[in-house]
Motif scaffolding. Structure first.
Motif, PDB file in Angstrom:
ATOM      1  N   ARG A   1       5.811  -7.408 -13.755  1.00  0.00           N
ATOM      2  CA  ARG A   1       5.214  -7.542 -12.423  1.00  0.00           C
ATOM      3  C   ARG A   1       3.735  -7.885 -12.553  1.00  0.00           C
ATOM      4  O   ARG A   1       2.983  -7.160 -13.210  1.00  0.00           O
ATOM      5  CB  ARG A   1       5.378  -6.241 -11.626  1.00  0.00           C
ATOM      6  N   PRO A   2       3.289  -8.986 -11.959  1.00  0.00           N
ATOM      7  CA  PRO A   2       1.905  -9.449 -12.170  1.00  0.00           C
ATOM      8  C   PRO A   2       0.878  -8.552 -11.486  1.00  0.00           C
ATOM      9  O   PRO A   2       0.891  -8.381 -10.270  1.00  0.00           O
ATOM     10  CB  PRO A   2       1.906 -10.848 -11.545  1.00  0.00           C
ATOM     11  N   TYR A   3      -0.004  -7.987 -12.278  1.00  0.00           N
ATOM     12  CA  TYR A   3      -1.058  -7.104 -11.782  1.00  0.00           C
ATOM     13  C   TYR A   3      -1.952  -7.836 -10.779  1.00  0.00           C
ATOM     14  O   TYR A   3      -2.380  -7.260  -9.778  1.00  0.00           O
ATOM     15  CB  TYR A   3      -1.880  -6.597 -12.965  1.00  0.00           C
ATOM     16  N   ALA A   4      -2.224  -9.110 -11.039  1.00  0.00           N
ATOM     17  CA  ALA A   4      -3.117  -9.883 -10.171  1.00  0.00           C
ATOM     18  C   ALA A   4      -2.584  -9.991  -8.748  1.00  0.00           C
ATOM     19  O   ALA A   4      -3.370 -10.119  -7.800  1.00  0.00           O
ATOM     20  CB  ALA A   4      -3.335 -11.271 -10.755  1.00  0.00           C
ATOM     21  N   TYR A   5      -1.268  -9.960  -8.581  1.00  0.00           N
ATOM     22  CA  TYR A   5      -0.677  -9.971  -7.235  1.00  0.00           C
ATOM     23  C   TYR A   5      -0.643  -8.575  -6.642  1.00  0.00           C
ATOM     24  O   TYR A   5      -1.079  -8.346  -5.507  1.00  0.00           O
ATOM     25  CB  TYR A   5       0.728 -10.555  -7.282  1.00  0.00           C
ATOM     26  N   TRP A   6      -0.144  -7.621  -7.408  1.00  0.00           N
ATOM     27  CA  TRP A   6       0.115  -6.299  -6.839  1.00  0.00           C
ATOM     28  C   TRP A   6      -1.148  -5.508  -6.550  1.00  0.00           C
ATOM     29  O   TRP A   6      -1.153  -4.637  -5.670  1.00  0.00           O
ATOM     30  CB  TRP A   6       1.054  -5.511  -7.755  1.00  0.00           C
ATOM     31  N   ILE A   7      -2.242  -5.791  -7.219  1.00  0.00           N
ATOM     32  CA  ILE A   7      -3.447  -5.001  -6.984  1.00  0.00           C
ATOM     33  C   ILE A   7      -3.951  -5.148  -5.552  1.00  0.00           C
ATOM     34  O   ILE A   7      -4.569  -4.246  -4.997  1.00  0.00           O
ATOM     35  CB  ILE A   7      -4.544  -5.352  -8.015  1.00  0.00           C
ATOM     36  N   TRP A   8      -3.666  -6.289  -4.918  1.00  0.00           N
ATOM     37  CA  TRP A   8      -4.057  -6.435  -3.511  1.00  0.00           C
ATOM     38  C   TRP A   8      -2.845  -6.369  -2.580  1.00  0.00           C
ATOM     39  O   TRP A   8      -2.955  -5.907  -1.440  1.00  0.00           O
ATOM     40  CB  TRP A   8      -4.828  -7.734  -3.285  1.00  0.00           C
ATOM     41  N   ALA A   9      -1.680  -6.774  -3.070  1.00  0.00           N
ATOM     42  CA  ALA A   9      -0.476  -6.702  -2.239  1.00  0.00           C
ATOM     43  C   ALA A   9      -0.084  -5.254  -1.956  1.00  0.00           C
ATOM     44  O   ALA A   9       0.465  -4.948  -0.891  1.00  0.00           O
ATOM     45  CB  ALA A   9       0.671  -7.431  -2.917  1.00  0.00           C
ATOM     46  N   ASN A  10      -0.359  -4.357  -2.904  1.00  0.00           N
ATOM     47  CA  ASN A  10      -0.124  -2.933  -2.646  1.00  0.00           C
ATOM     48  C   ASN A  10      -0.887  -2.469  -1.413  1.00  0.00           C
ATOM     49  O   ASN A  10      -0.364  -1.723  -0.573  1.00  0.00           O
ATOM     50  CB  ASN A  10      -0.577  -2.089  -3.840  1.00  0.00           C
ATOM     51  N   VAL A  11      -2.137  -2.880  -1.312  1.00  0.00           N
ATOM     52  CA  VAL A  11      -2.962  -2.493  -0.158  1.00  0.00           C
ATOM     53  C   VAL A  11      -2.378  -3.069   1.122  1.00  0.00           C
ATOM     54  O   VAL A  11      -2.367  -2.423   2.177  1.00  0.00           O
ATOM     55  CB  VAL A  11      -4.419  -2.959  -0.363  1.00  0.00           C
ATOM     56  N   ALA A  12      -1.860  -4.299   1.025  1.00  0.00           N
ATOM     57  CA  ALA A  12      -1.241  -4.927   2.188  1.00  0.00           C
ATOM     58  C   ALA A  12      -0.047  -4.115   2.683  1.00  0.00           C
ATOM     59  O   ALA A  12       0.224  -4.049   3.886  1.00  0.00           O
ATOM     60  CB  ALA A  12      -0.804  -6.349   1.839  1.00  0.00           C
ATOM     61  N   VAL A  13       0.682  -3.486   1.758  1.00  0.00           N
ATOM     62  CA  VAL A  13       1.842  -2.674   2.137  1.00  0.00           C
ATOM     63  C   VAL A  13       1.443  -1.534   3.075  1.00  0.00           C
ATOM     64  O   VAL A  13       2.220  -1.139   3.949  1.00  0.00           O
ATOM     65  CB  VAL A  13       2.539  -2.129   0.872  1.00  0.00           C
ATOM     66  N   LEU A  14       0.233  -1.022   2.915  1.00  0.00           N
ATOM     67  CA  LEU A  14      -0.217   0.079   3.774  1.00  0.00           C
ATOM     68  C   LEU A  14      -0.224  -0.304   5.247  1.00  0.00           C
ATOM     69  O   LEU A  14      -0.139   0.561   6.122  1.00  0.00           O
ATOM     70  CB  LEU A  14      -1.620   0.534   3.365  1.00  0.00           C
ATOM     71  N   ALA A  15      -0.332  -1.608   5.531  1.00  0.00           N
ATOM     72  CA  ALA A  15      -0.342  -2.047   6.930  1.00  0.00           C
ATOM     73  C   ALA A  15       0.961  -1.703   7.633  1.00  0.00           C
ATOM     74  O   ALA A  15       0.983  -1.552   8.861  1.00  0.00           O
ATOM     75  CB  ALA A  15      -0.590  -3.559   7.010  1.00  0.00           C
ATOM     76  N   VAL A  16       2.051  -1.579   6.870  1.00  0.00           N
ATOM     77  CA  VAL A  16       3.316  -1.176   7.474  1.00  0.00           C
ATOM     78  C   VAL A  16       3.717   0.234   7.070  1.00  0.00           C
ATOM     79  O   VAL A  16       4.367   0.947   7.842  1.00  0.00           O
ATOM     80  CB  VAL A  16       4.457  -2.167   7.131  1.00  0.00           C
TER      81      VAL A  16
END
Length: 439
Positions: A333-348
């Motif tokens: 799983r690419p760290y470069a994607y998940w490091i900010w996409a994880n934060v995006a998950v908090l929106a839901v």
């Protein structure tokens, strides 16, 4: 001693833009995940950034979920403002439980509740094999690493033995199987709707706590409390923090001691729950008390000692977990994607209101609990994100942190709360009806 909170200042446009940015970040993460998949570089999470499958559907939980959401949005703030406090906490717990169960039942009883913890990756897969608890604890660490004949199932290996012990204990008292395990997670997870408001009441006064209640009832993370073991973890640790805070405010040893025991149990449910330390420290700052906090230490130490005497040393398990984590899908799983996409998950997973609360908490520059607790939760989330040990699936993993973002609900002006409650409920309903969540 409780302190009063100044009324929130209206800033509707800034709040609205904050919500739009939060949802926009989630949309960008979803589009980026899809584009990476199409380009042959998948981020390895179905319906990224959520771990789910696209499946628009309705179910037996749809009517009660919609009705409950409407009732809480329309009447919740008024009811929270007038009921006697103890009765309000009972209503909050009942309503939160009903919200969690109704959302789960959108997928049906079997698919939404009873079967969730019975897959080959889950805890119940290992319960039947635990015939000697003492031997299991002594040898637990030897089975964490993968690619050996007796490796633990994914979720068991990824957590200390306390999590498995919960489900083994249920089985031993005659409550075995997926249905009882699911209900246990739901009933424990709903405790956040009691523990968080009670903590806010102790630290910031009754008005702030009453503002928190409807937001805890309609917490979007309820989608994953029903059902994942992380919902249970959230309820246990929130209760532990509430007990510690009771000791701080009342300058009493026994609540802090009891809270230390509960929080000690919490870190043997999940390694990542040590990151709740900033929330405990923020509560101490808000209470302006430190000495009663010292009583929590022997409480937690007693739990650590008990597990050590039984043969499991937490640090050994943690280091082996890190190795196991990168033996699996996380390595790809690419760290470069998940490091900010994880934060995006908090929106839901925590809802757009969480971002509004956090913005107000940060810009308010106050040491009130309504400011400090959400900020402390955000610090814990950032630490978890940067660790690289939570790439994807944070909608459930961060449940113990997400509830504390709601502790600042009083920062939202009273006249705007109904709208943000509707947004919170709408997000949860959309997720559960458009996607088949894995947890």
């Amino acid at each position: 001693m409780s302190t009063s909170v100044r009324p929130a200042v209206r800033s509707g446009r800034a709040d609205a833009w904050t919500g739009v940015v939060a949802i926009g970040l989630f949309v960008v993460a979803a589009v980026a995940g899809a584009l990476l998949y199409l380009s042959g570089r998948p981020v390895l999470a179905s319906a990224a950034p959520l771990f789910a499958h696209w499946l628009p559907h309705v179910g037996p939980g749809t009517p009660p979920a919609i009705c409950l959401a409407g009732l809480v949005v329309w009447h919740g703030p008024a009811v929270a403002g007038r009921l006697p406090w103890r009765r309000l906490l009972g209503v909050s717990y009942a309503a939160a439980t009903a919200w969690i169960v109704s959302l789960a039942l959108v997928d049906g009883w079997q698919r939404g509740l009873a079967d969730r913890l019975t897959t080959r990756h889950e805890y119940l897969h290992e319960v039947a094999g635990v015939t000697d608890i003492a031997a299991m604890l002594r040898t637990f660490s030897t089975r964490i690493l993968d690619f050996q004949p007796d490796s633990w199932a994914t979720h068991v290996s990824a957590h200390p033995p306390g999590a498995l012990l919960v489900f083994v204990g249920l089985d031993r008292i005659g409550l075995g199987g997926g249905g009882w395990a699911a209900l246990t997670c739901v009933l424990a997870g709903a405790l956040i709707a009691v523990a968080v408001p009670q903590t806010v009441r102790l630290l910031a006064g009754e008005s702030a706590a009453r503002a928190t209640v409807p937001f805890m009832v309609l917490f979007p993370g309820a989608v994953w409390i029903g059902v994942s073991a992380d919902g249970l973890f959230a309820g246990v640790t929130a209760t532990g923090i509430a007990l510690v805070v009771a000791g701080l405010v009342r300058r009493a040893a026994w609540p802090s001691l009891a809270g230390g025991v509960v929080l000690g149990m919490g870190v043997f449910l999940s390694y990542g729950l040590v990151l709740l330390a900033p929330v405990v420290l923020a509560a101490a700052v808000a209470a302006r008390q430190w000495r009663p906090l010292l009583w929590a230490i022997p409480g937690a130490a007693a739990v650590v000692g008990a597990f050590a005497l039984a043969g499991f040393w937490w640090l050994d398990g943690y280091h082996l977990l890190v190795e196991r984590y990168y033996q699996g899908i996380a390595a790809d799983r690419p760290y470069a994607y998940w490091i900010w996409a994880n934060v995006a998950v908090l929106a839901v997973a925590a809802g757009p209101a969480a971002f509004v609360i956090l913005r107000r908490a940060v810009t308010g520059r106050s040491t009130a609990a309504t400011h400090l607790l959400p900020i402390a939760a955000a610090v814990a989330i950032v630490a978890a994100d940067l660790s690289g040990l939570t790439k994807a699936e944070v909608e459930r993993i961060w449940l113990p942190f997400g509830g504390w973002l709601m502790a600042g609900a009083a920062l939202i002006p009273a006249g705007d709360r109904r709208g943000w409650l509707a947004a919170q409920a709408g997000i949860a309903l959309l997720v559960n009806h458009l996607l088949l969540t894995t947890w």
